[in-house]
Design a protein around this motif. Structure first.
Motif, PDB file in Angstrom:
ATOM      1  N   LEU A 138     -66.896  17.443 -44.837  1.00  0.00           N
ATOM      2  CA  LEU A 138     -66.725  16.061 -45.286  1.00  0.00           C
ATOM      3  C   LEU A 138     -65.256  15.642 -45.356  1.00  0.00           C
ATOM      4  O   LEU A 138     -64.949  14.473 -45.350  1.00  0.00           O
ATOM      5  CB  LEU A 138     -67.417  15.859 -46.638  1.00  0.00           C
ATOM      6  CG  LEU A 138     -68.943  15.821 -46.559  1.00  0.00           C
ATOM      7  CD1 LEU A 138     -69.541  15.775 -47.944  1.00  0.00           C
ATOM      8  CD2 LEU A 138     -69.438  14.638 -45.748  1.00  0.00           C
TER       9      LEU A 138
ATOM     10  N   SER B  72     -63.258  13.438 -41.439  1.00  0.00           N
ATOM     11  CA  SER B  72     -64.010  12.200 -41.196  1.00  0.00           C
ATOM     12  C   SER B  72     -64.674  12.228 -39.824  1.00  0.00           C
ATOM     13  O   SER B  72     -64.075  12.611 -38.839  1.00  0.00           O
ATOM     14  CB  SER B  72     -63.053  11.012 -41.303  1.00  0.00           C
ATOM     15  OG  SER B  72     -63.734   9.843 -41.030  1.00  0.00           O
TER      16      SER B  72
ATOM     17  N   LEU C  17     -76.488  17.315 -47.755  1.00  0.00           N
ATOM     18  CA  LEU C  17     -75.850  16.260 -48.553  1.00  0.00           C
ATOM     19  C   LEU C  17     -76.290  16.307 -50.021  1.00  0.00           C
ATOM     20  O   LEU C  17     -75.482  16.095 -50.921  1.00  0.00           O
ATOM     21  CB  LEU C  17     -76.218  14.886 -47.990  1.00  0.00           C
ATOM     22  CG  LEU C  17     -75.355  14.309 -46.883  1.00  0.00           C
ATOM     23  CD1 LEU C  17     -75.976  13.027 -46.368  1.00  0.00           C
ATOM     24  CD2 LEU C  17     -73.959  14.033 -47.404  1.00  0.00           C
TER      25      LEU C  17
ATOM     26  N   MET D  84     -74.529  18.909 -52.045  1.00  0.00           N
ATOM     27  CA  MET D  84     -73.136  18.501 -52.202  1.00  0.00           C
ATOM     28  C   MET D  84     -73.008  17.423 -53.283  1.00  0.00           C
ATOM     29  O   MET D  84     -72.115  17.473 -54.122  1.00  0.00           O
ATOM     30  CB  MET D  84     -72.642  17.975 -50.851  1.00  0.00           C
ATOM     31  CG  MET D  84     -71.183  18.188 -50.572  1.00  0.00           C
ATOM     32  SD  MET D  84     -70.185  17.027 -51.444  1.00  0.00           S
ATOM     33  CE  MET D  84     -70.704  15.502 -50.666  1.00  0.00           C
ATOM     34  N   LEU D  85     -73.956  16.475 -53.295  1.00  0.00           N
ATOM     35  CA  LEU D  85     -73.928  15.403 -54.302  1.00  0.00           C
ATOM     36  C   LEU D  85     -74.107  15.983 -55.707  1.00  0.00           C
ATOM     37  O   LEU D  85     -73.400  15.604 -56.641  1.00  0.00           O
ATOM     38  CB  LEU D  85     -75.029  14.373 -54.018  1.00  0.00           C
ATOM     39  CG  LEU D  85     -74.808  13.430 -52.831  1.00  0.00           C
ATOM     40  CD1 LEU D  85     -76.049  12.593 -52.569  1.00  0.00           C
ATOM     41  CD2 LEU D  85     -73.621  12.516 -53.092  1.00  0.00           C
TER      42      LEU D  85
ATOM     43  N   VAL E 106     -77.106   8.429 -41.303  1.00  0.00           N
ATOM     44  CA  VAL E 106     -76.241   9.295 -40.483  1.00  0.00           C
ATOM     45  C   VAL E 106     -76.930   9.560 -39.137  1.00  0.00           C
ATOM     46  O   VAL E 106     -76.300   9.514 -38.075  1.00  0.00           O
ATOM     47  CB  VAL E 106     -75.926  10.627 -41.207  1.00  0.00           C
ATOM     48  CG1 VAL E 106     -75.227  11.610 -40.273  1.00  0.00           C
ATOM     49  CG2 VAL E 106     -75.064  10.386 -42.442  1.00  0.00           C
TER      50      VAL E 106
ATOM     51  N   ALA F 195     -70.532  11.038 -51.158  1.00  0.00           N
ATOM     52  CA  ALA F 195     -70.807  11.843 -49.962  1.00  0.00           C
ATOM     53  C   ALA F 195     -69.649  11.749 -48.960  1.00  0.00           C
ATOM     54  O   ALA F 195     -69.700  12.344 -47.891  1.00  0.00           O
ATOM     55  CB  ALA F 195     -72.098  11.367 -49.310  1.00  0.00           C
ATOM     56  N   ARG F 196     -68.627  10.996 -49.344  1.00  0.00           N
ATOM     57  CA  ARG F 196     -67.436  10.739 -48.517  1.00  0.00           C
ATOM     58  C   ARG F 196     -67.803  10.186 -47.142  1.00  0.00           C
ATOM     59  O   ARG F 196     -67.247  10.572 -46.123  1.00  0.00           O
ATOM     60  CB  ARG F 196     -66.595  11.996 -48.387  1.00  0.00           C
ATOM     61  CG  ARG F 196     -66.078  12.443 -49.732  1.00  0.00           C
ATOM     62  CD  ARG F 196     -65.180  13.612 -49.625  1.00  0.00           C
ATOM     63  NE  ARG F 196     -65.123  14.314 -50.892  1.00  0.00           N
ATOM     64  CZ  ARG F 196     -64.708  15.536 -51.054  1.00  0.00           C
ATOM     65  NH1 ARG F 196     -64.286  16.228 -50.027  1.00  0.00           N
ATOM     66  NH2 ARG F 196     -64.681  16.114 -52.227  1.00  0.00           N
ATOM     67  N   LEU F 197     -68.776   9.301 -47.145  1.00  0.00           N
ATOM     68  CA  LEU F 197     -69.219   8.701 -45.896  1.00  0.00           C
ATOM     69  C   LEU F 197     -68.748   7.262 -45.756  1.00  0.00           C
ATOM     70  O   LEU F 197     -69.068   6.600 -44.776  1.00  0.00           O
ATOM     71  CB  LEU F 197     -70.757   8.739 -45.809  1.00  0.00           C
ATOM     72  CG  LEU F 197     -71.347  10.127 -45.624  1.00  0.00           C
ATOM     73  CD1 LEU F 197     -72.845  10.100 -45.799  1.00  0.00           C
ATOM     74  CD2 LEU F 197     -70.999  10.673 -44.254  1.00  0.00           C
TER      75      LEU F 197
ATOM     76  N   ARG G 265     -65.965   6.282 -45.050  1.00  0.00           N
ATOM     77  CA  ARG G 265     -65.042   6.126 -43.919  1.00  0.00           C
ATOM     78  C   ARG G 265     -65.729   6.405 -42.581  1.00  0.00           C
ATOM     79  O   ARG G 265     -65.181   6.176 -41.528  1.00  0.00           O
ATOM     80  CB  ARG G 265     -63.849   7.074 -44.096  1.00  0.00           C
ATOM     81  CG  ARG G 265     -62.882   6.628 -45.182  1.00  0.00           C
ATOM     82  CD  ARG G 265     -61.926   7.744 -45.518  1.00  0.00           C
ATOM     83  NE  ARG G 265     -62.643   8.901 -46.052  1.00  0.00           N
ATOM     84  CZ  ARG G 265     -62.141  10.119 -46.150  1.00  0.00           C
ATOM     85  NH1 ARG G 265     -60.938  10.369 -45.736  1.00  0.00           N
ATOM     86  NH2 ARG G 265     -62.857  11.100 -46.661  1.00  0.00           N
ATOM     87  N   VAL G 266     -66.918   6.973 -42.662  1.00  0.00           N
ATOM     88  CA  VAL G 266     -67.629   7.362 -41.443  1.00  0.00           C
ATOM     89  C   VAL G 266     -68.369   6.171 -40.832  1.00  0.00           C
ATOM     90  O   VAL G 266     -68.397   5.990 -39.627  1.00  0.00           O
ATOM     91  CB  VAL G 266     -68.629   8.513 -41.752  1.00  0.00           C
ATOM     92  CG1 VAL G 266     -69.504   8.823 -40.545  1.00  0.00           C
ATOM     93  CG2 VAL G 266     -67.870   9.758 -42.199  1.00  0.00           C
TER      94      VAL G 266
END
Lengths: 157, 112
Positions: free
Chosen positions: A102, A105, A113, A116-117, B62, B91-93, B95-96
């Motif tokens: 993650l 990018s 996921l 991780m959350l 995704v 989820a650091r998404l 930027r995706v």
């Protein structure tokens, strides 16, 4: 501990809405902010979802027992299933791998996921699994002030 | 959860309402998969009426990004509520994905 209660739900994705509502109300009773209530609810949902998918392999005939303990400064939620044993070491590696991915990018994949959350949201995450008695997932979230004290006491210990 | 799809040859808008979780995300996945099979050049997912999304919903998006990427299509998300935005951030998404404030903007901006 101020209060404690248990709920037992079938391993049916339809039941998750009920679980979310219950956890959200419990978090509100402890005094979490709206944002934290949402986050803890999400973490518990992810824990239950992983149980349904991985421990019960999508079967709706299993059960999940959710024990909620309310404290002055934290909430503790214990999820217990009676399904397949999980590989805790593999899970740890998955979380580490996911966090690394993650950071880069655009290199994201759908799997992992949820775990991780859970680790991003909760202050403490602990798994205990065995072939005979399924898996116990213990989740703890502190109120903001209490979390700072906990971090300080851990660093001086 | 309710899924409404409006599309022509070049664009598609998938409007979702309700919670997106393990129970409901297959319905959203079905809509995304069908449109990507038709190789629709621009797919916009409007989440205006979504208050809650878990990782199965995020994973479905995704997958949509990856499916459209295979035929050089464009996959965009519009109208994220703060609670859903937070999941993307965690989820650091954030930027995706290409995320837009409104459906109109998501449809107007030329592909990157």
């Amino acid at each position: 501990m101020k209060e404690s209660f248990d709920i037992k739900v079938p391993s049916n994705p339809r039941m998750m809405q009920l679980v979310r509502k219950t956890i959200a109300q419990a978090c509100e009773m402890v005094g979490f902010s709206e944002r934290e209530v949402h986050a803890v609810t999400l973490a518990v949902d992810e824990g239950c979802t992983n149980i349904i998918r991985h421990c019960y392999q999508g079967s709706e005939t299993g059960h999940i027992v959710i024990r909620v303990r309310l404290y002055d400064d934290k909430i503790e939620i214990i999820l217990r299933d009676f399904g397949d044993e999980i590989d805790v070491e593999k899970l740890r590696k998955c979380v580490k791998k996911m966090k690394r991915k993650l950071k880069r990018s655009g290199s994201v994949r759908p799997g992992g996921l949820g775990v991780m959350l859970i680790h991003s949201i909760m202050d403490k995450v602990h798994y205990k699994t065995s072939q005979d008695s399924g898996t116990v997932l213990r989740l703890v979230k502190y109120l903001s002030d209490a979390r700072e004290k906990e971090i300080a006491s851990n660093s001086t210990a | 959860m309710q899924v409404i799809v409006q599309h022509d040859k070049n664009t598609a808008v998938i409007s979702i309402s309700g919670d997106v979780d393990l129970y409901s995300s297959p319905e959203m996945r079905k809509a995304i998969t069908q449109l990507s099979k038709k190789k629709v050049p621009l797919i916009v997912v409007n989440l205006k009426d979504v208050d809650y999304m878990d990782s199965s919903g995020v994973a479905t998006l995704v997958e949509g990004l990856q499916l459209t990427g295979k035929y050089k299509g464009c996959f965009r998300i519009a109208c994220l509520k703060p609670t859903v935005w937070e999941v993307f951030e965690l989820a650091r998404l954030d930027r995706v994905f290409e995320i837009y404030e409104t459906e109109e903007k998501a449809l107007k901006v030329s592909p990157l």
